[in-house]
Design an enzyme around this catalytic site. Sequence first.
Site, mmCIF file in Angstrom:
data_model
loop_
_atom_site.group_PDB
_atom_site.id
_atom_site.type_symbol
_atom_site.label_atom_id
_atom_site.label_comp_id
_atom_site.label_asym_id
_atom_site.label_seq_id
_atom_site.Cartn_x
_atom_site.Cartn_y
_atom_site.Cartn_z
ATOM 1 N N HIS A 140 80.547 42.324 109.555
ATOM 2 C CA HIS A 140 79.839 43.576 109.259
ATOM 3 C C HIS A 140 80.361 44.643 110.230
ATOM 4 O O HIS A 140 79.662 45.055 111.158
ATOM 5 C CB HIS A 140 78.329 43.356 109.414
ATOM 6 N N ARG B 222 69.353 50.435 105.596
ATOM 7 C CA ARG B 222 70.084 51.245 106.571
ATOM 8 C C ARG B 222 71.549 51.472 106.216
ATOM 9 O O ARG B 222 72.055 52.586 106.297
ATOM 10 C CB ARG B 222 70.070 50.596 107.963
ATOM 11 N N THR B 223 72.234 50.393 105.874
ATOM 12 C CA THR B 223 73.682 50.540 105.738
ATOM 13 C C THR B 223 74.005 51.479 104.578
ATOM 14 O O THR B 223 74.796 52.419 104.716
ATOM 15 C CB THR B 223 74.358 49.165 105.569
ATOM 16 N N ARG C 38 79.189 46.102 99.925
ATOM 17 C CA ARG C 38 78.458 44.945 100.481
ATOM 18 C C ARG C 38 78.416 43.877 99.402
ATOM 19 O O ARG C 38 78.125 44.181 98.236
ATOM 20 C CB ARG C 38 77.044 45.337 100.883
ATOM 21 N N LYS D 145 77.761 41.297 84.341
ATOM 22 C CA LYS D 145 78.404 40.829 83.104
ATOM 23 C C LYS D 145 79.571 39.893 83.406
ATOM 24 O O LYS D 145 80.257 39.446 82.505
ATOM 25 C CB LYS D 145 78.937 42.024 82.310
HETATM 26 C C1 NCD Z 1 72.207 43.357 108.969
HETATM 27 C C2 NCD Z 1 73.046 42.788 107.839
HETATM 28 O O1 NCD Z 1 72.955 43.244 106.696
HETATM 29 O O2 NCD Z 1 73.814 41.883 108.159
HETATM 30 N N1 NCD Z 1 71.514 44.504 108.571
HETATM 31 C C3 NCD Z 1 72.135 45.717 108.686
HETATM 32 O O3 NCD Z 1 73.088 45.995 108.014
HETATM 33 N N2 NCD Z 1 71.689 46.555 109.626
HETATM 34 C C4 NCD Z 1 71.353 42.363 109.648
HETATM 35 C C5 NCD Z 1 70.396 41.568 108.822
HETATM 36 O O4 NCD Z 1 70.299 41.707 107.596
HETATM 37 O O5 NCD Z 1 69.680 40.754 109.437
#
Ligand code: NCD
Length: 305
Positions: A129, A51-52, A101, A80
Amino acid sequence: MRHLTDINELTVGEISELIATAEDIISDPKKYSDACRGKKLATLFFEPSTRTRLSFEAAMYELGGNVLSVSSAGSSSAAKGESVADTAKTVSCYADIMAMRHPKEGAPLVASMNSSIPVINAGDGGHNHPTQTLADLLTIWREKGRFDNLTVGFCGDLKFGRTVHSLISALSRYTGIKIILISPEELKLPSYIKRDVLKANGIEYKQTTDLIEVMPELDILYMTRVQRERFFNEEDYLRLKDSYILTPDKLKTAKSDLSILHPLPRVNEIAVSIDSDPRACYFKQVLNGKYMRMALILKLLEVTV
Ligand code: NCD
């Protein structure tokens, strides 16, 4: 230049502005379809994501911009041994904005200190997040029409759940918020968040292991996945993973206007039969995340439409 590494880098007023922009995008998407023409978003995902990453990329495409993507740690120079700082300097040469991320807490902050373009934290380890919080806030806003005077239950892995940490920080700035923390003993909210966020802001909260007992009080129920990738041993994960499974019978005492949220991915925490309950909001949350990321990209690139 602004970054977004922590949700509270945005003021309450700025959150309201982002929500207003997202609502405007929803009502008139065409107006925004050229807003980021010629701009590039780099998505750097050193941890799994559906999703993100896709919502950031969809957001940039719907603004008329382009996307450069690193979709796994193994496919980039991180494999690397390149530092986050060097990666950030490099990406600054190619893109206008980046979303990162990373499994290490603080990596996007380090990137922001070494970047000449805005950096967005797309999830750092078990820490924060903020853009999931933007999705959560738009969902709460559209369902409830307010952020004040809400009783919000967080259920599941409150220790490692970074979306929980960021949403609690964001909600702690509104009035009349009551937080109910529902988790097994081993997965309680970290004490630094209780001290620096809940107690520091005078937020009323309680901790329990019993979801059923508190169900009638809740306006919002925020379910979470047990974060397997943060556990030190598999046995603990297996013991705790099914601590809470939301089934229709457990909703019998819930308010008729409860909103059930989950950042997704769902593993086992919510029975699929709840998806058709009007109180289930988690797929609306997915869509809302795209609109809020569009609004955020516009803000950080200082694009006015
Ligand atoms: C979440 C995350 O990555 O922290 N997912 C997301 O980005 N919607 C929640 C999760 O991974 O449980």
